[in-house]
Design a protein around this motif. Sequence first.
Motif, mmCIF file in Angstrom:
data_model
loop_
_atom_site.group_PDB
_atom_site.id
_atom_site.type_symbol
_atom_site.label_atom_id
_atom_site.label_comp_id
_atom_site.label_asym_id
_atom_site.label_seq_id
_atom_site.Cartn_x
_atom_site.Cartn_y
_atom_site.Cartn_z
ATOM 1 N N TYR A 192 0.821 -1.206 0.000
ATOM 2 C CA TYR A 192 0.000 0.000 0.000
ATOM 3 C C TYR A 192 0.861 1.264 0.000
ATOM 4 N N VAL A 193 2.017 1.217 0.633
ATOM 5 C CA VAL A 193 2.946 2.342 0.530
ATOM 6 C C VAL A 193 3.387 2.497 -0.926
ATOM 7 N N ALA A 194 3.717 1.383 -1.559
ATOM 8 C CA ALA A 194 4.146 1.427 -2.960
ATOM 9 C C ALA A 194 3.065 2.012 -3.861
ATOM 10 N N ALA A 195 1.812 1.724 -3.547
ATOM 11 C CA ALA A 195 0.700 2.199 -4.369
ATOM 12 C C ALA A 195 0.205 3.582 -3.966
ATOM 13 N N GLY A 196 0.796 4.193 -2.951
ATOM 14 C CA GLY A 196 0.376 5.514 -2.510
ATOM 15 C C GLY A 196 -0.851 5.524 -1.622
ATOM 16 N N ARG A 197 -1.316 4.361 -1.208
ATOM 17 C CA ARG A 197 -2.477 4.292 -0.327
ATOM 18 C C ARG A 197 -2.102 4.666 1.105
ATOM 19 N N LEU A 198 -0.896 4.303 1.503
ATOM 20 C CA LEU A 198 -0.309 4.749 2.757
ATOM 21 C C LEU A 198 0.868 5.647 2.412
ATOM 22 N N ASP A 199 1.081 6.668 3.206
ATOM 23 C CA ASP A 199 2.208 7.564 2.967
ATOM 24 C C ASP A 199 3.491 7.034 3.585
ATOM 25 N N GLY A 200 3.365 6.148 4.546
ATOM 26 C CA GLY A 200 4.543 5.571 5.177
ATOM 27 C C GLY A 200 4.146 4.423 6.083
ATOM 28 N N TYR A 201 5.151 3.681 6.521
ATOM 29 C CA TYR A 201 4.902 2.493 7.342
ATOM 30 C C TYR A 201 6.138 2.208 8.174
ATOM 31 N N TRP A 202 5.930 1.784 9.427
ATOM 32 C CA TRP A 202 7.057 1.318 10.242
ATOM 33 C C TRP A 202 6.613 0.163 11.120
ATOM 34 N N GLU A 203 7.548 -0.740 11.392
ATOM 35 C CA GLU A 203 7.280 -1.867 12.271
ATOM 36 C C GLU A 203 8.614 -2.458 12.706
ATOM 37 N N SER A 204 8.587 -3.150 13.833
ATOM 38 C CA SER A 204 9.790 -3.818 14.330
ATOM 39 C C SER A 204 9.508 -5.296 14.538
ATOM 40 N N GLY A 205 10.573 -6.076 14.595
ATOM 41 C CA GLY A 205 10.447 -7.493 14.918
ATOM 42 C C GLY A 205 9.918 -8.368 13.805
ATOM 43 N N LEU A 206 10.037 -7.924 12.557
ATOM 44 C CA LEU A 206 9.555 -8.718 11.435
ATOM 45 C C LEU A 206 10.584 -9.772 11.021
ATOM 46 N N MET A 207 10.122 -10.744 10.252
ATOM 47 C CA MET A 207 10.993 -11.771 9.686
ATOM 48 C C MET A 207 11.231 -11.461 8.205
ATOM 49 N N PRO A 208 12.276 -12.022 7.599
ATOM 50 C CA PRO A 208 12.561 -11.716 6.192
ATOM 51 C C PRO A 208 11.379 -11.952 5.258
ATOM 52 N N TRP A 209 10.616 -13.035 5.501
ATOM 53 C CA TRP A 209 9.494 -13.329 4.599
ATOM 54 C C TRP A 209 8.340 -12.335 4.777
ATOM 55 N N ASP A 210 8.292 -11.625 5.901
ATOM 56 C CA ASP A 210 7.255 -10.616 6.103
ATOM 57 C C ASP A 210 7.470 -9.392 5.222
ATOM 58 N N LEU A 211 8.728 -9.051 4.974
ATOM 59 C CA LEU A 211 9.022 -7.739 4.396
ATOM 60 C C LEU A 211 9.785 -7.737 3.083
ATOM 61 N N ALA A 212 10.347 -8.871 2.668
ATOM 62 C CA ALA A 212 11.235 -8.874 1.492
ATOM 63 C C ALA A 212 10.536 -8.378 0.235
ATOM 64 N N ALA A 213 9.400 -8.974 -0.095
ATOM 65 C CA ALA A 213 8.694 -8.581 -1.320
ATOM 66 C C ALA A 213 8.195 -7.143 -1.225
ATOM 67 N N GLY A 214 7.617 -6.790 -0.094
ATOM 68 C CA GLY A 214 7.088 -5.446 0.068
ATOM 69 C C GLY A 214 8.149 -4.378 -0.013
ATOM 70 N N ALA A 215 9.335 -4.659 0.508
ATOM 71 C CA ALA A 215 10.423 -3.682 0.457
ATOM 72 C C ALA A 215 10.809 -3.365 -0.981
ATOM 73 N N LEU A 216 10.923 -4.381 -1.819
ATOM 74 C CA LEU A 216 11.273 -4.130 -3.219
ATOM 75 C C LEU A 216 10.159 -3.379 -3.932
ATOM 76 N N LEU A 217 8.918 -3.689 -3.615
ATOM 77 C CA LEU A 217 7.803 -2.947 -4.201
ATOM 78 C C LEU A 217 7.935 -1.450 -3.918
ATOM 79 N N VAL A 218 8.219 -1.104 -2.674
ATOM 80 C CA VAL A 218 8.331 0.308 -2.305
ATOM 81 C C VAL A 218 9.481 0.967 -3.062
ATOM 82 N N MET A 219 10.620 0.319 -3.097
ATOM 83 C CA MET A 219 11.774 0.914 -3.770
ATOM 84 C C MET A 219 11.528 1.101 -5.261
ATOM 85 N N GLU A 220 10.909 0.118 -5.890
ATOM 86 C CA GLU A 220 10.653 0.223 -7.321
ATOM 87 C C GLU A 220 9.517 1.187 -7.636
#
Length: 261
Positions: A192-220
């Motif tokens: 949703y950050v990548a799509a502009g639905r959220l302006d930003g997002y933060w969280e702690s304690g995630l695992m690699p599978w929680d965030l890997a795909a989403g991180a690349l989406l945001v950067m791209e």
Amino acid sequence: MHPFLNTAVKAARAAGTVLLRNSERIDTLTIESKQRNDFVSEVDRQAEEVIIRTLRKAYPDHGILAEESGHSGGNEYEWVIDPLDGTTNYLHGFPQYAVSIALRYRERLEQAVVYDPFKDEMFTATRGAGAALNNRRIRVSARASLDGALLGTGIPFREHQEVDGYMKTLRGFIGQPAGIRRAGSAALDLAYVAAGRLDGYWESGLMPWDLAAGALLVMEAGGLVSDFAGGDGYVNSGDIVAASPKVLRHMLGNIHQGLKG
């Protein structure tokens, strides 16, 4: 579409079919507790099996890191898989969950898929080629500050997670954004950050599978992703901040200020 990405999309759709097919019989599912407030169901495992089978058929030499089955070695390519991000939502019939699949090459994120089967929304990204939602290009929001921003977050829910630290970061944001949402799926929050639905997002304690795909989406999609220190160690630390470049700077400032308090 890149062949790797095409295969990931195929795997995500197959897993999404498993999730939707079983969503009408949640009360009959076998559910286990990995630890307090952290659940896994037979559907998680079935969806993961479908994903791995699809990927293995196309790329038998690739490594795999999956939430339920763990790590299996391979060559320098590694698929990072969460078959059902938002299991608690799914088990409650709350329609905010997703399939998340990323491909790393020598630890660098190269391909990403986050699929919401309930809404039939397929978020995709290839390094250097941009991000898309159902094959239409997406971009992060153009917001330049936290004024009027809508942010996403995740509240610690597992045992041994640092609740006090999270509450300090949360206090750093109170009163500035227009709203803060805790929807329960890190993969979708990042999409949703990548799509502009959220302006930003933060969280702690995630695992690699929680965030890997989403991180690349945001950067791209033109955004930035960092850990709480502003570095690139978010995959290993599990602490992530994602936003448009200007909003990310303000978010990091607020997080640092909150953690000092």
